[in-house]
Scaffold this motif. Structure first.
Motif, PDB file in Angstrom:
ATOM      1  N   HIS A  64       0.826  -1.220   0.000  1.00 11.32           N
ATOM      2  CA  HIS A  64       0.000   0.000   0.000  1.00 11.32           C
ATOM      3  C   HIS A  64       0.854   1.262   0.000  1.00 11.32           C
ATOM      4  CE1 HIS A  64      -3.697  -2.307   0.503  1.00 11.32           C
ATOM      5  NE2 HIS A  64      -2.999  -3.104   1.291  1.00 11.32           N
ATOM      6  N   LYS A  65       2.084   1.107  -0.474  1.00 14.26           N
ATOM      7  CA  LYS A  65       2.988   2.251  -0.706  1.00 14.26           C
ATOM      8  C   LYS A  65       3.187   3.124   0.529  1.00 14.26           C
ATOM      9  CE  LYS A  65       2.933   0.905  -4.999  1.00 14.26           C
ATOM     10  NZ  LYS A  65       4.028   0.066  -5.516  1.00 14.26           N
ATOM     11  N   GLY A  66       3.198   2.508   1.691  1.00 11.57           N
ATOM     12  CA  GLY A  66       3.448   3.252   2.919  1.00 11.57           C
ATOM     13  C   GLY A  66       2.308   4.128   3.381  1.00 11.57           C
ATOM     14  N   THR A  67       1.107   3.895   2.826  1.00 15.13           N
ATOM     15  CA  THR A  67      -0.033   4.745   3.198  1.00 15.13           C
ATOM     16  C   THR A  67      -0.838   4.156   4.352  1.00 15.13           C
ATOM     17  OG1 THR A  67      -1.463   3.657   1.568  1.00 15.13           O
ATOM     18  CG2 THR A  67      -0.282   5.638   0.855  1.00 15.13           C
ATOM     19  N   TYR A  68      -0.556   2.900   4.715  1.00 15.40           N
ATOM     20  CA  TYR A  68      -1.308   2.258   5.788  1.00 15.40           C
ATOM     21  C   TYR A  68      -0.632   2.490   7.133  1.00 15.40           C
ATOM     22  CZ  TYR A  68      -4.895  -0.394   3.255  1.00 15.40           C
ATOM     23  OH  TYR A  68      -5.996  -0.767   2.526  1.00 15.40           O
ATOM     24  N   GLY A  69      -1.437   2.951   8.097  1.00 11.71           N
ATOM     25  CA  GLY A  69      -0.973   3.086   9.473  1.00 11.71           C
ATOM     26  C   GLY A  69      -1.436   1.903  10.296  1.00 11.71           C
ATOM     27  N   ARG A  70      -1.324   2.006  11.611  1.00 10.81           N
ATOM     28  CA  ARG A  70      -1.584   0.851  12.481  1.00 10.81           C
ATOM     29  C   ARG A  70      -3.017   0.332  12.380  1.00 10.81           C
ATOM     30  NH1 ARG A  70      -1.700   5.358  15.808  1.00 10.81           N
ATOM     31  NH2 ARG A  70      -3.571   5.541  17.114  1.00 10.81           N
ATOM     32  N   LYS A  71      -3.999   1.225  12.221  1.00 12.09           N
ATOM     33  CA  LYS A  71      -5.388   0.779  12.179  1.00 12.09           C
ATOM     34  C   LYS A  71      -5.675  -0.057  10.936  1.00 12.09           C
ATOM     35  CE  LYS A  71      -7.415   4.449  14.972  1.00 12.09           C
ATOM     36  NZ  LYS A  71      -8.413   5.533  15.049  1.00 12.09           N
ATOM     37  N   ARG A  72      -5.228   0.436   9.781  1.00 14.48           N
ATOM     38  CA  ARG A  72      -5.514  -0.288   8.545  1.00 14.48           C
ATOM     39  C   ARG A  72      -4.650  -1.535   8.413  1.00 14.48           C
ATOM     40  NH1 ARG A  72      -6.463   3.822   3.583  1.00 14.48           N
ATOM     41  NH2 ARG A  72      -4.560   4.850   4.306  1.00 14.48           N
ATOM     42  N   ILE A  73      -3.436  -1.503   8.974  1.00 12.89           N
ATOM     43  CA  ILE A  73      -2.600  -2.711   8.979  1.00 12.89           C
ATOM     44  C   ILE A  73      -3.247  -3.776   9.862  1.00 12.89           C
ATOM     45  CG2 ILE A  73      -0.407  -3.669   9.796  1.00 12.89           C
ATOM     46  CD1 ILE A  73       0.982  -1.182   8.745  1.00 12.89           C
ATOM     47  N   LYS A  74      -3.802  -3.369  10.987  1.00 13.80           N
ATOM     48  CA  LYS A  74      -4.503  -4.318  11.869  1.00 13.80           C
ATOM     49  C   LYS A  74      -5.650  -4.995  11.118  1.00 13.80           C
ATOM     50  CE  LYS A  74      -7.649  -4.216  15.840  1.00 13.80           C
ATOM     51  NZ  LYS A  74      -7.349  -5.503  16.442  1.00 13.80           N
ATOM     52  N   MET A  75      -6.436  -4.200  10.388  1.00 14.29           N
ATOM     53  CA  MET A  75      -7.560  -4.750   9.614  1.00 14.29           C
ATOM     54  C   MET A  75      -7.066  -5.697   8.527  1.00 14.29           C
ATOM     55  SD  MET A  75      -9.819  -1.255   9.293  1.00 14.29           S
ATOM     56  CE  MET A  75     -10.958  -1.936   8.091  1.00 14.29           C
ATOM     57  N   GLU A  76      -5.955  -5.323   7.882  1.00 16.04           N
ATOM     58  CA  GLU A  76      -5.410  -6.152   6.797  1.00 16.04           C
ATOM     59  C   GLU A  76      -4.867  -7.482   7.332  1.00 16.04           C
ATOM     60  OE1 GLU A  76      -4.958  -6.066   2.548  1.00 16.04           O
ATOM     61  OE2 GLU A  76      -6.021  -4.829   3.996  1.00 16.04           O
ATOM     62  N   LEU A  77      -4.243  -7.454   8.510  1.00 16.47           N
ATOM     63  CA  LEU A  77      -3.757  -8.694   9.126  1.00 16.47           C
ATOM     64  C   LEU A  77      -4.917  -9.640   9.423  1.00 16.47           C
ATOM     65  CD1 LEU A  77      -1.094  -7.285  11.621  1.00 16.47           C
ATOM     66  CD2 LEU A  77      -0.629  -8.800   9.692  1.00 16.47           C
TER      67      LEU A  77
END
Length: 271
Positions: A64-77
């Motif tokens: 995601h080209k460095g656009t994901y922070g902790r909240k969206r990374i959590k959802m993606e995991l």
């Protein structure tokens, strides 16, 4: 691994999901003991746990080209890998390995003051050379311990010449009637022609009815800048005395008792 180490390891394994205090309660070890154990052995275990999760974070981060922070990374995991990971842990690992999200710049829109621009005429010039020349108004509250009502609201007007509270009103609602009653009491006191009445940007003080009433009374309206409590520090100082000192003199519980206590304290403060 002895029994205590096993319990410490158990606490550490679930520390991302539950508070340490709760985990300690269901074991026979102490909180202080856990932190000592963590300082000795837990750091290596934590590093290994972080390293096992890091490849997934890097993959999502790069996808995601460095656009994901902790909240969206959590959802993606959760969505991609069915992994439940605490946001705080993700944030800590990202800091640890230098994964910085490209945060969108927050654009602050400076909204105009309601009902037009009301100038800050007082402009922190709190010293007055004559009584009734510079006044300040605001609303505070006092807690009610017993009964249906939770608060007693106090609208007070202070003369900056001698710091006296020259008018006030109390009620269980901070509506316009509370403010108007205080203004009616001010009418009975002497104040100079064209006196200044300063306030913050509370809704009561931007109300068209309030502004019209000040004009009728011959008062000049002055208003603090948005979000700047120091502009009205002269009366905030009095409210600080009320909240700190009133309980030292009185222990009121009901609405009536609180109102009596506030009235007695204002008399004490003025004299």
């Amino acid at each position: 691994m002895n029994a205590k180490d096993e319990q410490f390891a158990f606490i550490h394994a679930y520390s991302d999901q539950y508070p340490i205090t709760k985990l300690v309660e269901i074991t026979s070890v102490s909180r202080a003991g856990y932190y000592k154990w963590f300082a000795r052995k837990g750091q290596n275990i934590q590093d290994r746990k972080d390293e096992s999760l890091l490849p997934y974070l890097i993959k999502i981060f790069n996808e995601h080209k460095g656009t994901y922070g902790r909240k969206r990374i959590k959802m993606e995991l959760e969505n991609q890998y069915d992994m439940m990971v605490n946001e705080k842990r993700i944030s800590r690992i990202m800091r640890k390995y230098g994964l910085r999200c490209k945060i969108r710049r927050k654009r602050c829109k400076h909204k105009p003051q309601p009902y037009g621009e009301i100038p800050n005429v007082l402009n922190r010039k709190f010293k007055a050379i004559k009584p009734g020349k510079k006044l300040a108004i605001d609303i505070t509250y006092a807690k009610v311990a017993k009964g249906f009502q939770q608060w007693v609201y106090v609208c007070a007007i202070k003369d900056l010449f001698n710091q006296e509270i020259v008018a006030y009103s109390m009620g269980t609602s901070q509506n316009m009637r509370l403010v108007y009653r205080a203004l009616e009491k001010l009418k009975k006191r002497r104040f100079a022609k064209g006196a200044l009445l300063h306030s913050d940007q509370g809704v009561q003080f931007t109300n068209p009815g309030y502004r019209k009433r000040l004009k009728t009374m011959g008062l000049i309206q002055s208003m603090s800048r948005r979000g700047n409590c120091w502009d009205n520090a002269c009366i905030e100082n009095f409210f600080g005395h009320v909240k700190t000192e009133l309980p030292c003199f009185f222990q009121p519980e009901t609405v009536h008792e609180v109102q009596e206590a506030v009235e007695a304290f204002i008399y004490y403060y003025n004299n």
